[in-house]
Design a protein around this motif. Structure first.
Motif, short mmCIF file in Angstrom:
data_model
loop_
_atom_site.label_atom_id
_atom_site.label_comp_id
_atom_site.label_asym_id
_atom_site.label_seq_id
_atom_site.Cartn_x
_atom_site.Cartn_y
_atom_site.Cartn_z
N THR A 17 0.83 -1.21 0.00
CA THR A 17 0.00 0.00 0.00
C THR A 17 0.86 1.25 0.00
N VAL A 30 -4.21 12.15 -3.89
CA VAL A 30 -3.76 11.41 -5.06
C VAL A 30 -3.48 12.36 -6.22
N VAL A 66 0.21 8.13 -9.17
CA VAL A 66 -0.36 6.92 -9.75
C VAL A 66 0.57 6.34 -10.80
N VAL A 81 -7.36 2.60 -6.34
CA VAL A 81 -7.16 3.85 -5.61
C VAL A 81 -8.45 4.15 -4.85
N LYS A 82 -8.34 4.38 -3.55
CA LYS A 82 -9.56 4.66 -2.78
C LYS A 82 -9.24 5.56 -1.60
N THR A 100 -13.99 4.73 -5.23
CA THR A 100 -12.90 3.79 -5.46
C THR A 100 -12.71 3.59 -6.95
N LEU A 116 -6.25 9.67 -14.79
CA LEU A 116 -6.83 9.77 -13.45
C LEU A 116 -7.92 10.84 -13.48
N PRO A 137 -10.52 11.72 -8.97
CA PRO A 137 -9.82 10.96 -7.93
C PRO A 137 -10.40 11.23 -6.55
N ILE A 171 -3.22 3.59 -2.33
CA ILE A 171 -3.03 2.99 -3.65
C ILE A 171 -2.51 1.58 -3.44
#
Length: 291
Positions: free
Chosen positions: A117, A123, A128, A142-143, A153, A162, A165, A172
């Motif tokens: 993680t 983000v 990413v 990604v959440k 999510t 992305l 987000p 991630i």
């Protein structure tokens, strides 16, 4: 009959309006069998003042669905309940820390295996892009760290843009392809005792296992290594737990990893429970008898 309180969603939140009353009915049926009746009351009615909850020998927060969209007030409520010394089960302290998925990092420090993680305060596309190589994955999830039911999510493949987000702290992780082939296994524990397990799988082409996205649920007998892993997770929690749902999946190496330790308002999947909530009712009755 002993009357206890059950905290329910914000009446203004329509997200789960068609779902949670049925869950409550199944809980009530299980509790009636052990001489317990329930007084449902919205958790948002008790944020700053706990007076309306005093006098109940037990308060179950098992239906505070949607708290993640009102997290600041939920955290305020847990402090109010703690200061008032209310008999919540699970304890208000657990409700507080379990509401932010950063707890997974702390459990990992105690030896619980989780997916690799990357934690971030916000983000970015650059993060990413770098995460694919850092995590050695072609697909990422990604959440937000404060979330529920796959809220905000994303599943991203290398090269995807992305868009929309999560806002604020997020995580991630590599996408586990086993979610499609083996699914996620949820193990339910009441009063520290294993009750039943459910395997959950997404519809083809999706990654979300929740029933609102078409996910399918099947009662299963969990393998011994899954039970042992779940026991390790529970042992890493200091506070006493009336209930817990431990969600596991296999990583790319075939090892169990903890996806979530659901200790606030998990659906117990009583439709899939051979005892229809009998274990939960017994645990509640035993707790009431002790106090």
């Amino acid at each position: 009959m002993t009357e206890i309180a059950v905290l329910t969603p914000d009446p203004e939140d329509s997200s789960y309006r068609g779902q949670w009353p049925g869950v409550l009915e199944r809980l009530q049926a299980a509790l009636t069998d052990v001489g317990v009746t329930t007084h449902p009351t919205p958790w948002v009615d008790h944020i700053e003042d706990a007076a309306g909850l005093k006098g109940f020998p037990l308060i179950l927060p098992v239906l505070v669905w949607g708290y993640h969209r009102d997290h600041a007030r939920f955290m305020q409520a847990t402090r109010t309940w703690t200061d008032a010394g209310l008999p919540l089960a699970n304890p208000a302290s657990v409700l507080g820390w379990n509401s932010d998925k950063s707890y997974l990092g702390r459990l990992a420090e105690r030896g619980v295996r989780i997916p690799r993680t990357i934690w971030t305060d916000g983000v970015t596309s650059e993060q990413v892009d770098a995460a694919f190589d850092e995590l050695g994955a072609e697909t990422l999830v990604v959440k937000p760290t404060v979330s529920g039911g796959a809220w905000r999510t994303l599943r991203l493949n290398r090269g995807d843009l992305l868009t929309d987000p999560p806002v604020g702290p997020a995580m991630i992780q590599p996408y586990l392809s086993s979610m499609e082939t083996e699914g996620e296994t949820s193990l339910l524990f009441f009063g520290g005792r294993f009750s039943h397990a459910v395997n959950k799988r997404p519809v083809p082409g999706d990654f979300r296992i929740q029933v609102q996205f078409g996910g399918s649920y099947e009662t299963v007998v969990p393998p011994e290594d899954a039970l042992a892993f779940a026991a390790k997770v529970l042992a890493a929690v200091d506070e006493p737990l009336l209930y817990a749902r431990i969600d596991l999946a296999r990583d790319a190496g075939g090892e169990w990893v903890l996806m979530e330790a659901e200790l606030i308002e998990p659906d117990f999947y009583l439709k899939n429970d051979p005892r229809a909530g009998g274990g939960f009712g017994d645990a509640v009755r035993a707790l009431l008898d002790r106090v």
